[in-house]
Scaffold this active site. Structure first.
Site, PDB file in Angstrom:
ATOM      1  CB  ALA A 121      40.146  41.308  39.297  1.00  0.00           C
ATOM      2  N   PRO A 125      33.900  43.227  30.670  1.00  0.00           N
ATOM      3  CG  PRO A 125      32.472  44.932  31.422  1.00  0.00           C
ATOM      4  CD  PRO A 125      33.879  44.428  31.538  1.00  0.00           C
ATOM      5  CB  ILE A 154      35.445  39.440  39.874  1.00  0.00           C
ATOM      6  CG1 ILE A 154      35.811  40.280  38.648  1.00  0.00           C
ATOM      7  CG2 ILE A 154      36.644  39.185  40.767  1.00  0.00           C
ATOM      8  CD1 ILE A 154      36.708  39.582  37.638  1.00  0.00           C
ATOM      9  CG  ASP A 235      50.385  26.495  31.714  1.00  0.00           C
ATOM     10  OD1 ASP A 235      49.550  26.178  30.842  1.00  0.00           O
ATOM     11  OD2 ASP A 235      51.569  26.158  31.680  1.00  0.00           O
ATOM     12  CD  GLU A 359      40.376  28.838  36.164  1.00  0.00           C
ATOM     13  OE1 GLU A 359      41.391  28.229  35.775  1.00  0.00           O
ATOM     14  OE2 GLU A 359      39.964  28.815  37.334  1.00  0.00           O
TER      15      GLU A 359
END
Length: 377
Positions: A121, A125, A154, A235, A359
């Site tokens: 999470a 917004p 999420i 990463d 991501e």
């Protein structure tokens, strides 16, 4: 049958080839599955992946990124939701694997067995790719914290058993004032404010935190370490997003080769037409180039590199953007079937689009890469 010659590249060891065979056998037996009830299917996929021992490498101190990438590529080639279910077990528990204490890491046994679903999470917004702008706050309250705010987009939201939540604790301005918390789904104050639907159905939600009381033991790592934790997790797992895109692209190429060999146009096989051959050549080139970047990033991390920010950004950017192009070519080669609801190519077309956003959007990856090369110049 997909090309597996890449498994003999020097990036891989015998255990990776064995894993690829196990995954392929499991996928051939178990996938694809109907997605009429997305939540129930996702939960069952996690259970079944855990029972088969295929979630073992998603959590713990010795995460093997090449294994994660192989798993995501293989699962994505067979079923996008299966890839999603696998990926979230790793991403959602990544902070605990890398920074959690012994008590927090007890959750990892459950995630590896498929008995607990994990969620990451981070997104809000007002702050998507700019993590430093988080508005959710965790204020000191006696010997614990009181959490208030909202998260959105999420993955596993609404079905997860626990969330790793990033919030502002205020040790310093910007990125240096964030911390990370382990939040079981039954914690009072957690609200599922909205279930979100996308063009490719996955369990997604907007979460609210309403005066949620957390003990100090809920913090993962140290106060003010949240940005570092988030970046360390990304990463590791950003390369795997590229691997999922690679799986989608590889499936599109496989389907296109079959189509070209089985269809005729103007009295000849599609495969005999130079224009089609050119399209197939470009698709094959993009697949192999993406694979090289993805597994270079994974191999570099597995060799002990502390950070692979540049390599992972390159892998994610190239693999997702080129997979979009490969799949678009596949739609064109399939004609009307390529946009027919329920056809595998139509499904791939919907699946790939989100990977260029989550991501870290493609534009953000370009900023990351540019900053890296400018620093080294």
């Amino acid at each position: 049958m997909s090309d597996t010659s890449f498994l003999h590249w020097p990036f891989f060891a015998p255990q990776h080839r064995e894993l690829a065979q196990r995954l392929e056998s499991w996928c051939a037996r178990e996938l694809p599955r109907g997605h009429r009830d997305v939540d129930a299917t996702c939960i069952q996929l996690v259970r079944d992946l855990g029972a088969a021992g295929l979630l073992e490498g998603t959590a713990g101190a010795d995460i093997d990124v090449r294994s994660l990438c192989l798993a995501r590529e293989t699962l994505a080639r067979h079923d996008g939701l299966a890839d999603f279910a696998f990926a979230m077990q790793g991403l959602g528990s990544g902070a605990i694997s890398l920074f959690g204490n012994a008590e927090q890491q007890q959750w990892l046994e459950k995630t590896r067995r498929g008995e607990a679903l994990a969620a990451f999470a981070l997104t809000e917004p007002r702050s998507g790719s700019d993590v430093a702008q988080l508005d959710t706050t965790a204020e000191r309250d006696g010997d614990g914290y009181r959490l208030n705010g909202e998260k959105t987009w999420i993955s596993n939201g609404g079905i997860a058993d626990f969330y790793t939540v990033f919030a502002r604790t205020g040790e310093a301005p910007g990125a240096k004032g964030l911390s990370c918390f382990l939040v079981p789904a039954d914690t009072p104050g957690l609200e599922i404010r909205e279930r979100l639907e996308t063009i490719s159905p996955h369990p997604l939600a907007r979460l609210g935190f309403n005066d949620m009381r957390l003990p100090h033991s809920a913090m993962i790592g140290q106060p003010g370490q949240g940005f570092r934790i988030a970046m360390a997790v990304l990463d590791v797992f950003r390369s795997t997003v590229g691997a999922a895109a690679l799986g989608f692209a590889r499936r599109a190429l496989d389907e296109s080769l079959a189509r070209a060999n089985s269809r005729e146009l103007f009295g000849a096989s599609l495969a005999d037409l130079q224009l089609v051959q050119g399209q197939l050549a470009e698709m094959a080139l993009d697949v192999d180039a993406a694979a090289l970047l993805v597994y270079r990033a994974a191999w570099t991390k597995d060799q002990g590199a502390e950070r692979v920010t540049r390599e992972a950004a390159m892998a994610k950017l190239f693999a997702t953007d080129r997979a979009q192009q490969v799949i678009d070519k596949a739609v064109q080669l399939h004609g009307g079937d390529g946009v027919r609801k329920g056809h595998i190519i139509e499904s791939l077309y919907r699946e790939i689009r989100a990977l260029r956003i989550y991501e870290g959007a493609s534009e953000v990856q370009k900023v990351v890469i540019a900053r890296s090369v400018l620093t080294q110049s």
